[in-house]
Scaffold this motif. Structure first.
Motif: not given
Length: 265
Positions: A131-147
Motif C-alpha cells: 500500500f505504500g507503493a500504491r499510495r506513491r503510484i496514486l500521486d504519480l498517475d491516478p490512471a495507473i493507480y486504477a489500472a
C-alpha cells in the motif's frame, strides 16, 4: 436514496433492499456501495440488506472528521441508527473487515455476527510495502493507480473474460485532488489498523473468508486473524478468486454468507 448527516458535516447515502433480519455490507478501500451489487439480489431474498457509500466516496460527502478506522466504524453505527437497525450481521470486505472489528469493540451489542472477508488483524510488512507503493503510484498517475488496482484485485483468468471490469476501473480514476486525498487518508488508516488488543473479546459469531490467490490481502493474513478470534470461528478459504472474490465467486460466496447469516440471526 436515504441519507443521513453526521455531526461533522458528512452526508452518507445508503440503500436498503429486501426484508428480514438485517445485514450491513461495508466495502473496502474503494468504499462504494456498488461493490456489493452482485451479491445483493441473493441476500435480499431473505434479509434486509443495507449498504452505503463511505464518507467522501460516490454519493457521500467527506465531512471534516479525521479519517480513521474507528471513525469509519462510527459512521456505520450512525447508518444503523438512521436506518432503524437494532442488530445486524456485519459483512466487511478488506478495509470493511477492519471497520467491522472496530465496530465490534465500540458497539458489540449491535452485532449478531461478523463476517470478515479478505481482511487482516494487524499491520504487516507485506501490506505496508504494497500500500505504500500504491499510495506513491496514486500521486504519480491516478490512471495507473486504477489500472494496477484492477489487475491486482481480480483473478487473471476472470479479468481476461470480464475485460469490461478493467475498462470501467480505468474510466473512473481518482483524478481530482479531493479524490486522491480521500484515497490517501484511507490507505493511511488501513495500514495503521491493529485489532490485536481486543480481537479476543469479540462476543458474536464470526466468519473469516479468503482466497488463496489474493495478492492484496494474502491468505496468511486471514489465517492469522482466524487464529486470534475467540471461540470457534468459521473459516472458508477459496482456492482462487483473487482479492475481489465476492465478485468473481459470487455464487459460492453467497452460499457461505447466507448460511452464516441464517445461523447468526
Amino acid at each position: 436514496m436515504p441519507h443521513l448527516d453526521t455531526p461533522d458535516g458528512a452526508r452518507l447515502v445508503a440503500t436498503t433492499e429486501g426484508a428480514g433480519p438485517d445485514i450491513l455490507l461495508v466495502s473496502g478501500l474503494g468504499g462504494t456501495a456498488g461493490f456489493w451489487s452482485p451479491v445483493v439480489p441473493g441476500l435480499s431474498a431473505n434479509f434486509r440488506v443495507t449498504r452505503f457509500d463511505q464518507r467522501g466516496i460516490g454519493a457521500s460527502s467527506r465531512g471534516s472528521a479525521a479519517c480513521s478506522i474507528d471513525q469509519l466504524a462510527l459512521d456505520c453505527l450512525q447508518v444503523m441508527d438512521a436506518m432503524g437497525i437494532e442488530k445486524a450481521v456485519f459483512v466487511g470486505h478488506s478495509t470493511g473487515g477492519a471497520i467491522g472489528q472496530a465496530l465490534a469493540r465500540i458497539a458489540p451489542d449491535r452485532l449478531r455476527g461478523l463476517a470478515l472477508s479478505a481482511t487482516w488483524l494487524k499491520p504487516s510488512h507485506y501490506m505496508e510495502a504494497l500500500f505504500g507503493a500504491r499510495r506513491r503510484i496514486l500521486d504519480l498517475d491516478p490512471a495507473i493507480y486504477a489500472a494496477t488496482g484492477a489487475v491486482l484485485g481480480y483473478a487473471p483468468a476472470w479479468l481476461e473474460a470480464h475485460w469490461g471490469t478493467y475498462e470501467a476501473a480505468l474510466a473512473k480514476p481518482p483524478v481530482s485532488e479531493d479524490a486522491r486525498r480521500v484515497v490517501r487518508e484511507r490507505i493511511d488508516a488501513l495500514v495503521s489498523f491493529d485489532g490485536s488488543a481486543w480481537i479476543s473479546s469479540i462476543p458474536c459469531p464470526t466468519l473469516v473468508l479468503g482466497a488463496r490467490d489474493d495478492v492484496i490481502v494474502p491468505a496468511f493474513l486471514q489465517e492469522e486473524l482466524a487464529a486470534a478470534l475467540p471461540g470457534d470461528p468459521q473459516v472458508v478459504m477459496y482456492p482462487d478468486g483473487g482479492h475481489f472474490f465476492p465478485v468473481t465467486r459470487t455464487e459460492q460466496f453467497l452460499l457461505d454468507l447466507v448460511a452464516f447469516a441464517q445461523r447468526a440471526s
